[in-house]
Write a protein that holds these residues in place. Sequence first.
Motif, PDB file in Angstrom:
ATOM      1  N   MET A 113       0.853  -1.190   0.000  1.00 29.78           N
ATOM      2  CA  MET A 113       0.000   0.000   0.000  1.00 29.78           C
ATOM      3  C   MET A 113       0.893   1.246   0.000  1.00 29.78           C
ATOM      4  SD  MET A 113      -3.283   0.472  -0.082  1.00 29.78           S
ATOM      5  CE  MET A 113      -3.954  -1.030   0.634  1.00 29.78           C
ATOM      6  N   ARG A 114       0.592   2.194  -0.894  1.00 29.25           N
ATOM      7  CA  ARG A 114       1.421   3.395  -1.015  1.00 29.25           C
ATOM      8  C   ARG A 114       1.066   4.432   0.038  1.00 29.25           C
ATOM      9  NH1 ARG A 114       6.316   5.332  -2.078  1.00 29.25           N
ATOM     10  NH2 ARG A 114       6.373   7.109  -3.508  1.00 29.25           N
ATOM     11  N   PHE A 115      -0.242   4.720   0.209  1.00 29.52           N
ATOM     12  CA  PHE A 115      -0.682   5.762   1.119  1.00 29.52           C
ATOM     13  C   PHE A 115      -1.627   5.198   2.178  1.00 29.52           C
ATOM     14  CE2 PHE A 115       0.250   8.022  -2.835  1.00 29.52           C
ATOM     15  CZ  PHE A 115       0.988   9.103  -2.392  1.00 29.52           C
ATOM     16  N   SER A 116      -1.504   5.755   3.381  1.00 30.03           N
ATOM     17  CA  SER A 116      -2.498   5.541   4.437  1.00 30.03           C
ATOM     18  C   SER A 116      -3.098   6.885   4.788  1.00 30.03           C
ATOM     19  CB  SER A 116      -1.855   4.911   5.682  1.00 30.03           C
ATOM     20  OG  SER A 116      -1.406   3.604   5.425  1.00 30.03           O
ATOM     21  N   LEU A 117      -4.401   7.033   4.578  1.00 32.42           N
ATOM     22  CA  LEU A 117      -5.112   8.279   4.869  1.00 32.42           C
ATOM     23  C   LEU A 117      -5.875   8.117   6.171  1.00 32.42           C
ATOM     24  CD1 LEU A 117      -4.791   8.026   1.639  1.00 32.42           C
ATOM     25  CD2 LEU A 117      -6.526   9.796   1.557  1.00 32.42           C
ATOM     26  N   VAL A 118      -5.436   8.823   7.206  1.00 31.43           N
ATOM     27  CA  VAL A 118      -6.033   8.717   8.529  1.00 31.43           C
ATOM     28  C   VAL A 118      -7.001   9.879   8.716  1.00 31.43           C
ATOM     29  CG1 VAL A 118      -5.596   8.649  11.003  1.00 31.43           C
ATOM     30  CG2 VAL A 118      -3.966   7.576   9.415  1.00 31.43           C
ATOM     31  N   VAL A 119      -8.275   9.543   8.895  1.00 35.57           N
ATOM     32  CA  VAL A 119      -9.328  10.556   8.999  1.00 35.57           C
ATOM     33  C   VAL A 119      -9.939  10.497  10.394  1.00 35.57           C
ATOM     34  CG1 VAL A 119     -11.447  11.486   7.987  1.00 35.57           C
ATOM     35  CG2 VAL A 119      -9.826  10.216   6.542  1.00 35.57           C
ATOM     36  N   ALA A 120      -9.583  11.450  11.251  1.00 33.63           N
ATOM     37  CA  ALA A 120     -10.223  11.569  12.568  1.00 33.63           C
ATOM     38  C   ALA A 120     -11.513  12.346  12.381  1.00 33.63           C
ATOM     39  CB  ALA A 120      -9.299  12.291  13.538  1.00 33.63           C
ATOM     40  N   THR A 121     -12.643  11.813  12.866  1.00 36.24           N
ATOM     41  CA  THR A 121     -13.919  12.448  12.570  1.00 36.24           C
ATOM     42  C   THR A 121     -14.879  12.385  13.754  1.00 36.24           C
ATOM     43  OG1 THR A 121     -15.816  12.460  11.051  1.00 36.24           O
ATOM     44  CG2 THR A 121     -14.832  10.310  11.553  1.00 36.24           C
ATOM     45  N   VAL A 122     -15.664  13.441  13.869  1.00 34.04           N
ATOM     46  CA  VAL A 122     -16.749  13.486  14.846  1.00 34.04           C
ATOM     47  C   VAL A 122     -17.787  14.493  14.343  1.00 34.04           C
ATOM     48  CG1 VAL A 122     -15.616  15.272  16.283  1.00 34.04           C
ATOM     49  CG2 VAL A 122     -17.363  13.775  17.287  1.00 34.04           C
ATOM     50  N   GLN A 141      -4.547   4.777  -6.976  1.00 30.49           N
ATOM     51  CA  GLN A 141      -5.530   4.086  -6.154  1.00 30.49           C
ATOM     52  C   GLN A 141      -4.888   3.152  -5.120  1.00 30.49           C
ATOM     53  OE1 GLN A 141      -9.170   4.073  -6.051  1.00 30.49           O
ATOM     54  NE2 GLN A 141      -8.693   6.091  -6.900  1.00 30.49           N
ATOM     55  N   SER A 142      -3.572   3.245  -4.955  1.00 29.26           N
ATOM     56  CA  SER A 142      -2.898   2.421  -3.963  1.00 29.26           C
ATOM     57  C   SER A 142      -2.941   3.133  -2.607  1.00 29.26           C
ATOM     58  CB  SER A 142      -1.445   2.150  -4.375  1.00 29.26           C
ATOM     59  OG  SER A 142      -0.798   1.364  -3.397  1.00 29.26           O
ATOM     60  N   ALA A 173      -1.625   1.888  10.320  1.00 31.76           N
ATOM     61  CA  ALA A 173      -1.303   2.175   8.922  1.00 31.76           C
ATOM     62  C   ALA A 173      -0.322   1.148   8.364  1.00 31.76           C
ATOM     63  CB  ALA A 173      -0.723   3.580   8.800  1.00 31.76           C
ATOM     64  N   THR A 174      -0.505   0.807   7.096  1.00 38.18           N
ATOM     65  CA  THR A 174       0.417  -0.076   6.398  1.00 38.18           C
ATOM     66  C   THR A 174       1.067   0.610   5.196  1.00 38.18           C
ATOM     67  OG1 THR A 174      -1.302  -0.986   4.937  1.00 38.18           O
ATOM     68  CG2 THR A 174      -0.964  -2.086   7.060  1.00 38.18           C
ATOM     69  N   GLY A 175       0.629   1.812   4.861  1.00 41.77           N
ATOM     70  CA  GLY A 175       1.173   2.522   3.712  1.00 41.77           C
ATOM     71  C   GLY A 175       2.559   3.071   3.974  1.00 41.77           C
ATOM     72  N   GLU A 176       3.283   3.305   2.892  1.00 44.92           N
ATOM     73  CA  GLU A 176       4.613   3.907   3.008  1.00 44.92           C
ATOM     74  C   GLU A 176       4.534   5.368   3.442  1.00 44.92           C
ATOM     75  OE1 GLU A 176       7.127   2.912  -0.548  1.00 44.92           O
ATOM     76  OE2 GLU A 176       5.237   2.007  -1.195  1.00 44.92           O
ATOM     77  N   ILE A 177       3.446   6.028   3.098  1.00 49.68           N
ATOM     78  CA  ILE A 177       3.265   7.454   3.377  1.00 49.68           C
ATOM     79  C   ILE A 177       1.949   7.635   4.106  1.00 49.68           C
ATOM     80  CG2 ILE A 177       3.002   9.751   2.349  1.00 49.68           C
ATOM     81  CD1 ILE A 177       4.511   8.403  -0.141  1.00 49.68           C
TER      82      ILE A 177
END
Length: 281
Positions: free
Chosen positions: A1-10, A29-30, A78-82
């Motif tokens: 996986m290239r990117f990990s997008l972490v979305v904190a939400t409330v 799309q990776s 996260a498993t992405g490189e970025i």
Amino acid sequence: MRFSLVVATVGRSAEVRALLLSLQRQAVQSFEVIIVDQNADDRLEPIVAEFSATMTILHLRTSLRLCNRARNLGAQHATGEIVTFPDDDCEYTQDVLEQADRFFRTHPGHGFLTGTVLLPDGSFGRSGRWLKQDSAVDTQTVWTSLIEFNLFVRREIFEELGGFDEMIGPGTRFGSSEGQDLALRMLARNVPGYYLYHLRIMHPDKPVSLNIARAFSYGLGAGRVMRKNRCDMRTVSQFLIRPAGGFVVNLVRLDMPIARYYFLTFLGRLAGYRAQVAKAA
């Protein structure tokens, strides 16, 4: 996986759906999306179910409403490189991940990347904050080229630094500048960063009333980060002079709400800089 997008939400659902729709349109799309859900209800369940067929989504739940703790929690999975941390009301323009991917592949020595911010209508709004050209990020430009939701960091570097300082940012007394804090800690370790003017993420402006309400807290955060990271007095002076000048100018114009915003920002930055600084994250 290239990117990990972490979305904190409330408190949001339609905005989260809009973000995920914008991710479906990315040329690259990776990626995986890690949603750190701080809601007490199940409002996000149908949205996660809708998009799980077309993208990798990890849905985490936490009862503690503290933005940077939620971000750090998500990054642990996260498993992405970025890793990157879009706000739950952001939308990505179509080539965001493509630009970020290209940059990191052609600049293997760089540890982080930032971009600029557009309003949903495609304009830059009234903000004069953003640099108008590509630039290296240093202890001066970090204040005019970075905000948390447009920050991309190599995951191993983020982990080595311990992630975001959880005593800074939304939900704490010191309500802002955790992104600058992280970048300054990277720069202190000689990890270079870069700003791409054409890497653009959309984010709505907040109402004037909300900006006024949190001006003091956000000022506290900026002041604390400058003191914690031993910023030079030129930077500190600029950050005090600018809101003081904005207060005077708008007072003369009889624009009292904006004058109040600048005054509270000045007081917050001064108080944050003078506050006792806890041990760095």
